[in-house]
Design a protein around this motif. Sequence first.
Motif, mmCIF file in Angstrom:
data_model
loop_
_atom_site.group_PDB
_atom_site.id
_atom_site.type_symbol
_atom_site.label_atom_id
_atom_site.label_comp_id
_atom_site.label_asym_id
_atom_site.label_seq_id
_atom_site.Cartn_x
_atom_site.Cartn_y
_atom_site.Cartn_z
ATOM 1 N N ILE A 1 0.893 -1.290 0.054
ATOM 2 C CA ILE A 1 -0.083 0.110 -0.006
ATOM 3 C C ILE A 1 1.072 1.446 -0.117
ATOM 4 C CG2 ILE A 1 -1.825 1.397 1.241
ATOM 5 C CD1 ILE A 1 -2.678 -1.354 2.345
ATOM 6 N N PRO A 2 0.875 2.257 -1.069
ATOM 7 C CA PRO A 2 1.659 3.453 -0.948
ATOM 8 C C PRO A 2 1.259 4.286 0.118
ATOM 9 C CG PRO A 2 0.004 3.480 -2.717
ATOM 10 C CD PRO A 2 -0.256 1.981 -2.082
ATOM 11 N N ASP A 3 2.411 5.132 0.583
ATOM 12 C CA ASP A 3 2.163 6.088 1.494
ATOM 13 C C ASP A 3 1.269 7.103 1.435
ATOM 14 O OD1 ASP A 3 3.905 4.478 3.034
ATOM 15 O OD2 ASP A 3 5.699 5.850 2.579
ATOM 16 N N ASP A 4 1.343 7.486 0.069
ATOM 17 C CA ASP A 4 0.268 8.534 -0.321
ATOM 18 C C ASP A 4 -0.904 8.054 -1.109
ATOM 19 O OD1 ASP A 4 1.320 7.437 -2.841
ATOM 20 O OD2 ASP A 4 1.793 9.270 -3.613
ATOM 21 N N LEU A 5 -1.486 6.836 -0.433
ATOM 22 C CA LEU A 5 -2.852 6.179 -0.842
ATOM 23 C C LEU A 5 -3.955 7.540 -0.572
ATOM 24 C CD1 LEU A 5 -4.268 4.145 -2.112
ATOM 25 C CD2 LEU A 5 -4.725 3.112 0.203
ATOM 26 N N TRP A 6 -4.561 7.773 -1.604
ATOM 27 C CA TRP A 6 -5.691 8.724 -1.712
ATOM 28 C C TRP A 6 -6.785 8.392 -0.589
ATOM 29 C CZ3 TRP A 6 -5.892 9.123 -7.197
ATOM 30 C CH2 TRP A 6 -4.819 10.110 -7.669
ATOM 31 N N PRO A 7 -7.464 9.199 0.199
ATOM 32 C CA PRO A 7 -8.408 8.911 1.307
ATOM 33 C C PRO A 7 -9.804 8.464 0.356
ATOM 34 C CG PRO A 7 -8.382 11.116 1.245
ATOM 35 C CD PRO A 7 -7.032 10.672 0.244
ATOM 36 N N ALA A 8 -10.780 8.014 0.918
ATOM 37 C CA ALA A 8 -12.011 7.587 0.259
ATOM 38 C C ALA A 8 -13.278 7.770 1.134
ATOM 39 C CB ALA A 8 -12.217 5.965 -0.252
ATOM 40 N N ASN A 9 -14.579 8.115 0.671
ATOM 41 C CA ASN A 9 -15.730 8.674 1.073
ATOM 42 C C ASN A 9 -16.557 7.255 1.283
ATOM 43 O OD1 ASN A 9 -17.584 10.100 2.376
ATOM 44 N ND2 ASN A 9 -18.565 10.804 0.495
ATOM 45 N N ILE A 10 -16.253 6.461 2.320
ATOM 46 C CA ILE A 10 -16.823 5.118 2.518
ATOM 47 C C ILE A 10 -17.537 5.221 3.776
ATOM 48 C CG2 ILE A 10 -15.102 3.980 1.108
ATOM 49 C CD1 ILE A 10 -13.587 3.397 3.703
ATOM 50 N N ASP A 11 -18.191 4.061 3.837
ATOM 51 C CA ASP A 11 -18.916 3.619 5.258
ATOM 52 C C ASP A 11 -17.921 2.504 5.525
ATOM 53 O OD1 ASP A 11 -20.365 1.686 7.067
ATOM 54 O OD2 ASP A 11 -22.182 2.465 6.384
#
Length: 734
Positions: free
Chosen positions: A465-475
């Motif tokens: 998993i990359p350190d700069d993985l983007w966030p996600a709008n999730i439940d």
Amino acid sequence: MKGSGNSKNISGYRKAIVGMAALLLIFLALTNVLLLKFQRTEYLKNFEANSVYELEEAAAFMVEPLLKYQFADVHQFIQTWASTHQNVIKLEATTPKGHSLSSFQREPANPFQISIEKKVSHQNQHLLTLSMSKDYSEVEKILSKTRNILIVTSILIVFFLGFALWIVFRRLAIKPLEEEISKRYQAEHNLERANQFLDDKVKQRTQELYEKNLSLSEEIIQREATENLLAAEKELLTVTLRSIGDGVITTDVAGSVVLMNQASETLTGWSQKEAIGQPLQEVFHVINELSRDICESPVEKVIKSGQIVGLINHTLLISRDGQELAIADSAAPIRDKDSVVIGVVLVFRDITEQQRTEKELIKARKLESVGVLAGGIAHDFNNILAAILGNINLALFDADLKDRTKSLLTEAEKASVRAKDLTQQLLTFAKGGEPVKQVSSLEIVIRDSANFVLHGDTVACRFDIPDDLWPANIDKGQISQVIQNIVMNANQAMPEGGIIKVSCENLPTVTKQHFPLQAKGSGLKICIEDNGVGIPPKVIEKIFDPYFSTKQGGSGLGLAISQSIIHKHGGSISVKSTLGVGTTFTIYLPASTKQTQEESKESLAENKSPSQAKILIMDDEEMVRTITKEMLTLLGHEVELSANGEEAIKLYQESITNRKFDLVLMDLTIPGGMGGKEAVQEIINIDPKAKVIVSSGYSNDPIMANPKDYGFCTAIGKPYRLNDLSKVIGQIIG
């Protein structure tokens, strides 16, 4: 020549009479149409004017209650007034802002309706809008009676006029013609007498030949009729058998096949040409599904009993290629004209799919029952957790706590949060509702979910998993359930142990194939790969189907729920597998441009809202009301409590004249009473600027996912901590 002239005169008179009658009929028809159109216009004008007058009268009675905010009296008046006027189909009262204050609806008996709208005002102030639909079928009935009278009158006029014209026509034309006909008749009579003599001679000569040919003709006709009847019956039988969806086989009394239709050929695998003359047991091979024993021949049963018989339950038909089909059938004797049994007809149909559907229906009903139970348990458990987690959270802010006690309470808080996630999964299973999303770190959800499933197992998880993985709008609860389902399947596919590779990737652009609800923007790609036994090609197309499972005792719901969750997040999920090599699940989710809101411990001073607020709490659970009040008091707010919607509305109404509530925190559902969904509308009617937050243990409820659509400012799911409550309040009134 004279006769020809009379004929022309008669023809001229006849045309003149017909023309006059036609013109009269057209004139009467046009007159009736215009008269009916005029009467209909006048009746409808009067009907609409009376309706407007009635609506104005009703509006006049509502002004005083509206000025006094007596909405219940307005509602009662509308229901009583509308029910006493039988031709009122619909009556609705709406506020100037479009909120429905009262609505009366009666099922319309016919399509004749008229709609009227009236604004109720007082001193140029718009108080209410009344919309009414009325049935004007009585007007149509009156017009129908008038139309019938006009038609009858027109018919009588045409009849009497025609009768009069007929008398004139008879006097002018028919009498001369009758005299000419009489003379001609006499001449023709003399000619007939001469011809009759010749005819008698011809008849006498041909009589003998006629009598000889008569018997031969009758024989030929009878034979042709018999042949045509047999051909028609044969064609009818062939067409009927070919059209029947059930299989039909007929045999003789010895049990040999005589005839088969197309459906029976498909089910048994035998063509009629091959089956004719074969024993029925050879073509129609049936066994008991449970014991696998060969069933008794239905032909023998019918021959013995002479009655209609049916197969017992759990009967399987073994087709020629070895395929097994569950069937239902019956056999009946074929009798001749003397009621002697000359054969047996067997009718059967494939009920394999019907049995499968019935089993799936039973399974679905059981799962529905479990889902309802799970939802109820999760809701009640969340209320209990709200009290437990809230008290622990408050205790952690006690400065006098020892480090050991604080550590124990911190672990108890983590366990309570874990229990909250468990109830979230129960609610997802029970309702399958809309996700309650928040911007979160996908890496944390993936790592926690995978490690939780593989805890203490021989299978390990390797993350890329990359350190700069983007966030996600999730439940987070629902996405965690997806990861756990896939990792659990991968674990079970490697009974000897192995490595599960989990990788994530940022996608700067998206495609319609992977993101059906997102035309542009960025996305995230998650791959979960195992080196297990793999999935067969015939099975891989069905793994996302509800209730499909290759595992003994499996429910077949894990991947179906996972696919539903991903689709509701606007993404997609796919799978690739090679037997003996392994399986890879790929998940696509939309990325979020917002920053994650990671939970962190904050000091009590940081948790306090910018200013003291007056807050009303409405919840049917006393322990939830108590702990929420303690939290808000600790944050420096003034708090009042209510147990149901009616009490909350009353308190809010009273606060208008003194110090109005800055914020209302409402429970969504109140057993046996008014919940937040209904109460928020009443509060908004009182104060359109009211700020109301909805709270519920049913976090998957559509209202929790889209609170603003129902009048709420935002939503907060139970259980919640002091930090959660402070953030929500700060967003609304901070």
